[in-house]
Scaffold this motif. Sequence first.
Motif, mmCIF file in Angstrom:
data_model
loop_
_atom_site.group_PDB
_atom_site.id
_atom_site.type_symbol
_atom_site.label_atom_id
_atom_site.label_comp_id
_atom_site.label_asym_id
_atom_site.label_seq_id
_atom_site.Cartn_x
_atom_site.Cartn_y
_atom_site.Cartn_z
ATOM 1 N N GLY A 97 2.149 -7.296 -10.464
ATOM 2 C CA GLY A 97 3.568 -7.587 -10.572
ATOM 3 C C GLY A 97 3.833 -8.851 -11.351
ATOM 4 N N LYS A 98 2.998 -9.860 -11.138
ATOM 5 C CA LYS A 98 3.172 -11.122 -11.842
ATOM 6 C C LYS A 98 2.988 -10.941 -13.346
ATOM 7 C CE LYS A 98 -0.079 -14.019 -11.167
ATOM 8 N NZ LYS A 98 -0.964 -14.964 -10.471
ATOM 9 N N ARG A 107 3.069 1.319 -9.895
ATOM 10 C CA ARG A 107 4.460 1.788 -9.793
ATOM 11 C C ARG A 107 4.771 2.789 -10.887
ATOM 12 N NH1 ARG A 107 7.426 -4.044 -9.080
ATOM 13 N NH2 ARG A 107 6.639 -4.580 -7.023
ATOM 14 N N LEU A 108 4.281 2.528 -12.082
ATOM 15 C CA LEU A 108 4.519 3.448 -13.192
ATOM 16 C C LEU A 108 3.997 4.841 -12.858
ATOM 17 C CD1 LEU A 108 5.371 3.857 -16.216
ATOM 18 C CD2 LEU A 108 3.005 3.289 -16.805
ATOM 19 N N VAL A 114 5.291 -19.530 -2.716
ATOM 20 C CA VAL A 114 4.880 -18.417 -1.860
ATOM 21 C C VAL A 114 4.257 -17.346 -2.749
ATOM 22 C CG1 VAL A 114 5.670 -16.588 -0.324
ATOM 23 C CG2 VAL A 114 6.682 -18.852 -0.165
ATOM 24 N N LEU A 115 3.011 -16.975 -2.450
ATOM 25 C CA LEU A 115 2.314 -15.952 -3.228
ATOM 26 C C LEU A 115 2.194 -14.686 -2.387
ATOM 27 C CD1 LEU A 115 0.672 -15.377 -5.883
ATOM 28 C CD2 LEU A 115 -1.367 -15.947 -4.541
ATOM 29 N N ILE A 116 2.758 -13.594 -2.888
ATOM 30 C CA ILE A 116 2.669 -12.310 -2.198
ATOM 31 C C ILE A 116 1.252 -11.751 -2.367
ATOM 32 C CG2 ILE A 116 3.588 -9.965 -2.076
ATOM 33 C CD1 ILE A 116 5.534 -12.154 -1.195
ATOM 34 N N THR A 117 0.650 -11.293 -1.275
ATOM 35 C CA THR A 117 -0.730 -10.798 -1.326
ATOM 36 C C THR A 117 -0.856 -9.319 -0.960
ATOM 37 O OG1 THR A 117 -1.114 -11.538 0.954
ATOM 38 C CG2 THR A 117 -1.670 -13.086 -0.816
ATOM 39 N N ALA A 118 0.275 -8.631 -0.811
ATOM 40 C CA ALA A 118 0.245 -7.189 -0.521
ATOM 41 C C ALA A 118 1.456 -6.533 -1.164
ATOM 42 C CB ALA A 118 0.243 -6.937 0.987
ATOM 43 N N ASN A 119 1.280 -5.327 -1.657
ATOM 44 C CA ASN A 119 2.388 -4.595 -2.276
ATOM 45 C C ASN A 119 3.381 -4.115 -1.213
ATOM 46 O OD1 ASN A 119 1.207 -4.808 -4.855
ATOM 47 N ND2 ASN A 119 -0.034 -3.000 -4.488
ATOM 48 N N ASP A 120 4.667 -4.152 -1.560
ATOM 49 C CA ASP A 120 5.707 -3.610 -0.686
ATOM 50 C C ASP A 120 6.745 -2.929 -1.573
ATOM 51 O OD1 ASP A 120 8.029 -3.216 0.926
ATOM 52 O OD2 ASP A 120 7.295 -4.712 2.343
ATOM 53 N N ALA A 121 6.614 -1.619 -1.685
ATOM 54 C CA ALA A 121 7.487 -0.867 -2.588
ATOM 55 C C ALA A 121 8.948 -0.944 -2.154
ATOM 56 C CB ALA A 121 7.034 0.589 -2.661
ATOM 57 N N HIS A 122 9.203 -0.998 -0.839
ATOM 58 C CA HIS A 122 10.582 -1.022 -0.354
ATOM 59 C C HIS A 122 11.297 -2.305 -0.774
ATOM 60 C CE1 HIS A 122 9.991 2.628 1.922
ATOM 61 N NE2 HIS A 122 8.931 2.114 2.526
ATOM 62 N N LEU A 123 10.575 -3.418 -0.753
ATOM 63 C CA LEU A 123 11.177 -4.691 -1.157
ATOM 64 C C LEU A 123 11.031 -4.932 -2.656
ATOM 65 C CD1 LEU A 123 10.038 -7.089 1.722
ATOM 66 C CD2 LEU A 123 12.334 -6.177 1.316
ATOM 67 N N LEU A 136 8.268 -5.803 -4.101
ATOM 68 C CA LEU A 136 7.347 -6.925 -4.289
ATOM 69 C C LEU A 136 5.929 -6.397 -4.475
ATOM 70 C CD1 LEU A 136 8.637 -9.431 -1.574
ATOM 71 C CD2 LEU A 136 8.960 -9.581 -4.060
ATOM 72 N N ALA A 137 5.153 -7.120 -5.291
ATOM 73 C CA ALA A 137 3.781 -6.688 -5.565
ATOM 74 C C ALA A 137 2.829 -7.853 -5.371
ATOM 75 C CB ALA A 137 3.671 -6.159 -6.990
ATOM 76 N N ASN A 138 1.607 -7.510 -5.064
ATOM 77 C CA ASN A 138 0.543 -8.500 -4.952
ATOM 78 C C ASN A 138 0.525 -9.372 -6.210
ATOM 79 O OD1 ASN A 138 -1.779 -9.923 -4.450
ATOM 80 N ND2 ASN A 138 -3.147 -8.160 -4.475
#
Length: 568
Positions: free
Chosen positions: A182-183, A221-222, A446-455, A457-459
Amino acid sequence: MNKPLGIALADTLSRHAVAAADCVRETVLHLAAERAIGHTGLDLEALNESDPQRPWAAQLLSSGVVGDGSGTHPLVLRHGIIRFARDARAEATIVARVRAAAAAPAQDHDGARLRPLMQKLFPAAATTCDWQALAAATVLRRDFSVIAGGPGTGKTTTVLRCLALLVARQPNLRIALAAPTGKAAARLLESIHAGLADFPPTCDSTALRAALPPSATTIHRLLGFQPQRNHFRYQADRVLPVDVVVVDEVSMADVLLMRALLVAVPASARIILIGDSDQLASVEAGYVLGDLCRAAGSDYSAASAQWATELGLAVPPAIPQTSALAEMVVHLRHTYRFANAPGIGAVAAALRSGDRAAVRAALGQTSADFTRLDHGAGPDAALGHLLPTALACTQATDPAQAVQALQQMRILAATRNGPWGVRALDAWLEQRLRAAGAPDDRGRPVLITANDAHLGLANGDLGVTWREVGVDQAVFAVADGLRRIPLQRLPAHESAWAMTIHKSQGSEYGQVAVVIPPGDGPWLTRELLYTGITRARNQVTVVGTVDQITTAAGRSAARSTGLSRELA
């Protein structure tokens, strides 16, 4: 592959072997250990050296569980390298796509029509060998292309202008922009927007802007990844509805993910891969970009030169007979980012070359943008100069300012644990910030470390904490502004004043500290240090000894893969 799983697999396959069970078990244990550190294949030469009396290949092929890839055997032995069947199939898919693209007729029929636009997009290319323009010519000519180059070589700018040429050739193109994380996807979109703002004023970008998608996305996601089923929505029987797929930071993509992508992209579509083959390889197994670039070499073919000439471009010396892959891979060679940071540029170039003497010489030069410090009296002495920049994040007056300040500094560590690892350094900086009176409720990364398709947000997504109207939230920069999410709703995350060099790929920061823990190990490679150092735009401090850095320069993280053998 973790050790218990490797042992279980070795036991299972040895039980199913009709012969040479001990040989199968030992081979699988070796192969599982190699895969755990990123290799997709085990060279039988290594086994022959460990036990020259045993005819490894003959025994394995007689076992009933090893084949040449044409059947359903769980292990595949080809070209002297043994692989798990899943990896062998993935690498075979990549090779097949490359070979199909190489065998397809070249799309070099409309040079005269595209020449005026090419000259507007690359005005100096008619008289000077411009590798960005030559890369664009390659993309026009082939359905599969790779644009490789280090940071600041203009890869994204080049791709944007390639897309302008493709849209001129075929209006209403369906374009997808993607990256492994995601980054990296966010960074790609950022670079695309910057490139549009800097588009040549003589060129009308209306059609290009209309064709570009509103956002970039992760490859997962693609492809419509469904984690509950471990399944991709788009596959061979349901291909992506696209005409062009651009994938950035391909060095971060492992062999199985690249296989999933290539299967889902229709045969009629164009694939453009972008990346730096000198960076760290993917966390998971394989090194697709590195294998493609090394197999292609750096020669420029006569056929490519003829096409570039029809487009009005100055060309380098050409070689009549080169590999087919050489006509699809272009290396950008001029770095713009380090024009005002010559120290960073010199050390990065020396590391990339693997020349230990050149690295030692570069380290000996005095430069305001590059500093090397010993571990000395600990983080206070080595990293204390970063405190004012970190304080600026916590003292921002609004979240947009905090997000912007966050891009000015990062500590990049080679390891997670130990006194010089990510966890300890992050805790050290937090302690110093509190001692300096920084507020606890704002400006923390804050670094996201797990994917969350609903929000969405990606690792790898990076934001800042920000308390507003009594609500603790994380704020993330998105294409159309800022996005606020309550902290309690975030997926797994961690503080990120410090992060691993691996996690930093696809990012850049104004000021970077690259921290090597005392000692040595196989993890200390030139790719690791090169990746860390080149995350900086303006200034780098490396915490480590000269001997550590020069040792790393002589040690490559190159991986043993079946893909490299198949391409060769």
